[in-house]
Motif scaffolding. Structure first.
Motif, PDB file in Angstrom:
ATOM      1  N   GLU A  39       1.040   2.249   0.724  1.00  0.00           N
ATOM      2  CA  GLU A  39       0.385   3.493   1.118  1.00  0.00           C
ATOM      3  C   GLU A  39      -0.727   3.851   0.113  1.00  0.00           C
ATOM      4  OE1 GLU A  39       0.549   4.854   3.858  1.00  0.00           O
ATOM      5  OE2 GLU A  39      -0.115   6.909   3.577  1.00  0.00           O
ATOM      6  N   ARG A  42      -3.834   2.019   1.073  1.00  0.00           N
ATOM      7  CA  ARG A  42      -4.487   2.640   2.239  1.00  0.00           C
ATOM      8  C   ARG A  42      -5.257   3.889   1.811  1.00  0.00           C
ATOM      9  NH1 ARG A  42      -4.303   6.644   5.570  1.00  0.00           N
ATOM     10  NH2 ARG A  42      -2.483   7.595   4.604  1.00  0.00           N
ATOM     11  N   LYS A  43      -4.627   4.681   0.923  1.00  0.00           N
ATOM     12  CA  LYS A  43      -5.276   5.926   0.487  1.00  0.00           C
ATOM     13  C   LYS A  43      -6.546   5.645  -0.314  1.00  0.00           C
ATOM     14  CE  LYS A  43      -1.455   9.135   0.704  1.00  0.00           C
ATOM     15  NZ  LYS A  43      -0.230   9.500   0.009  1.00  0.00           N
ATOM     16  N   LEU A  46      -9.149   4.816   2.017  1.00  0.00           N
ATOM     17  CA  LEU A  46      -9.517   6.038   2.746  1.00  0.00           C
ATOM     18  C   LEU A  46     -10.537   6.862   1.955  1.00  0.00           C
ATOM     19  CD1 LEU A  46      -8.928   7.909   5.212  1.00  0.00           C
ATOM     20  CD2 LEU A  46      -7.095   8.930   3.871  1.00  0.00           C
ATOM     21  N   TYR A 106     -11.489  -0.320   7.818  1.00  0.00           N
ATOM     22  CA  TYR A 106     -10.378   0.582   7.499  1.00  0.00           C
ATOM     23  C   TYR A 106      -9.385   0.660   8.663  1.00  0.00           C
ATOM     24  CZ  TYR A 106      -7.662   4.725   6.514  1.00  0.00           C
ATOM     25  OH  TYR A 106      -6.607   5.586   6.324  1.00  0.00           O
ATOM     26  N   SER A 107      -9.895   0.878   9.891  1.00  0.00           N
ATOM     27  CA  SER A 107      -9.005   1.055  11.050  1.00  0.00           C
ATOM     28  C   SER A 107      -8.209  -0.220  11.342  1.00  0.00           C
ATOM     29  CB  SER A 107      -9.793   1.422  12.313  1.00  0.00           C
ATOM     30  OG  SER A 107     -10.811   2.283  11.997  1.00  0.00           O
ATOM     31  N   LYS A 110      -5.483  -0.690   8.891  1.00  0.00           N
ATOM     32  CA  LYS A 110      -4.349   0.205   9.123  1.00  0.00           C
ATOM     33  C   LYS A 110      -3.435  -0.353  10.220  1.00  0.00           C
ATOM     34  CE  LYS A 110      -4.898   4.443  10.571  1.00  0.00           C
ATOM     35  NZ  LYS A 110      -5.321   5.827  10.767  1.00  0.00           N
ATOM     36  N   LYS A 111      -4.081  -0.959  11.253  1.00  0.00           N
ATOM     37  CA  LYS A 111      -3.291  -1.417  12.414  1.00  0.00           C
ATOM     38  C   LYS A 111      -2.588  -2.750  12.182  1.00  0.00           C
ATOM     39  CE  LYS A 111      -6.167   0.894  15.812  1.00  0.00           C
ATOM     40  NZ  LYS A 111      -7.576   0.637  16.007  1.00  0.00           N
ATOM     41  N   LYS A 118      -4.350  -7.130   6.109  1.00  0.00           N
ATOM     42  CA  LYS A 118      -4.810  -5.753   5.866  1.00  0.00           C
ATOM     43  C   LYS A 118      -5.839  -5.750   4.740  1.00  0.00           C
ATOM     44  CE  LYS A 118      -0.612  -3.123   7.043  1.00  0.00           C
ATOM     45  NZ  LYS A 118      -1.099  -1.884   7.627  1.00  0.00           N
TER      46      LYS A 118
END
Ligand code: HEM
Length: 144
Positions: A39, A42-43, A46, A106-107, A110-111, A118
């Motif tokens: 996570e 991901r952040k 982001l 990014y998208s 995430k998927k 990733k």
């Protein structure tokens, strides 16, 4: 309003470029070491995503306010002058394409389910986006 927007756009550019470089190396390192995508990863991605979108928004407003944006494009002669063409056309168009690629990176990241995939989605598309951004920055105006 114009001066404020120009300063914001100019200052944010440092943050956007720095964030992209950090995320690209972070994701590349994550992929090479084969560790789990967390996570926190991901952040971090982001943060660069959000900064580039804020820059896109400021840039879009600036385009309608600046004498080097739409006014120059519609004023005539911008196409034959490389300096004018850069801020009035090439910089906005190529930078929008770059931000679309960053958004896809990014998208997708995430998927996807596999950690290495990733990381790859993020570092590859962010890196292509960064190269496009760097290729069409009005360096002369920025560094003046
Ligand atoms: C991440 C994306 C972007 C970055 C890093 C970026 C960066 C920059 C930088 C460093 C400058 C020079 C600022 C200065 O002279 O101090 C600039 C100028 C400019 N940018 Fe962007 N930009 C981005 C996206 C956009 C977009 C999407 C648009 C419009 C749709 C835009 C429109 C403009 C305009 C019109 C100028 C000339 C402003 C002036 O000197 O009057 N930018 N940009």
């Amino acid at each position: 309003m114009y001066t404020g927007l120009l300063h914001t756009h100019s200052g944010l550019a440092y943050l956007v470029l720095a964030a992209l470089i950090i995320v690209i190396f972070w994701a590349l390192f994550g992929s090479l070491t084969g560790r789990e995508f967390t996570e926190r990863d991901r952040k971090l991605a982001l943060v660069a995503f959000i900064l580039s979108h804020v820059q896109l928004l400021v840039g879009l407003i600036l385009y309608f306010v600046s004498p080097l944006g739409l006014q120059l494009l519609t004023g005539g002669g911008a196409m034959s002058d490389p300096v004018a063409r850069l801020t009035a056309l090439e910089h906005p168009v190529i930078n929008i394409v770059a931000i679309v690629l960053i958004t896809i990176g990014y998208s997708r990241g995430k998927k996807l389910t596999e950690s290495r995939a990733k990381f790859r989605s993020i570092y590859m598309l962010y890196a292509i986006g960064l190269i496009l951004l760097l290729s069409r920055l009005p360096w002369m105006n920025w560094m003046a």
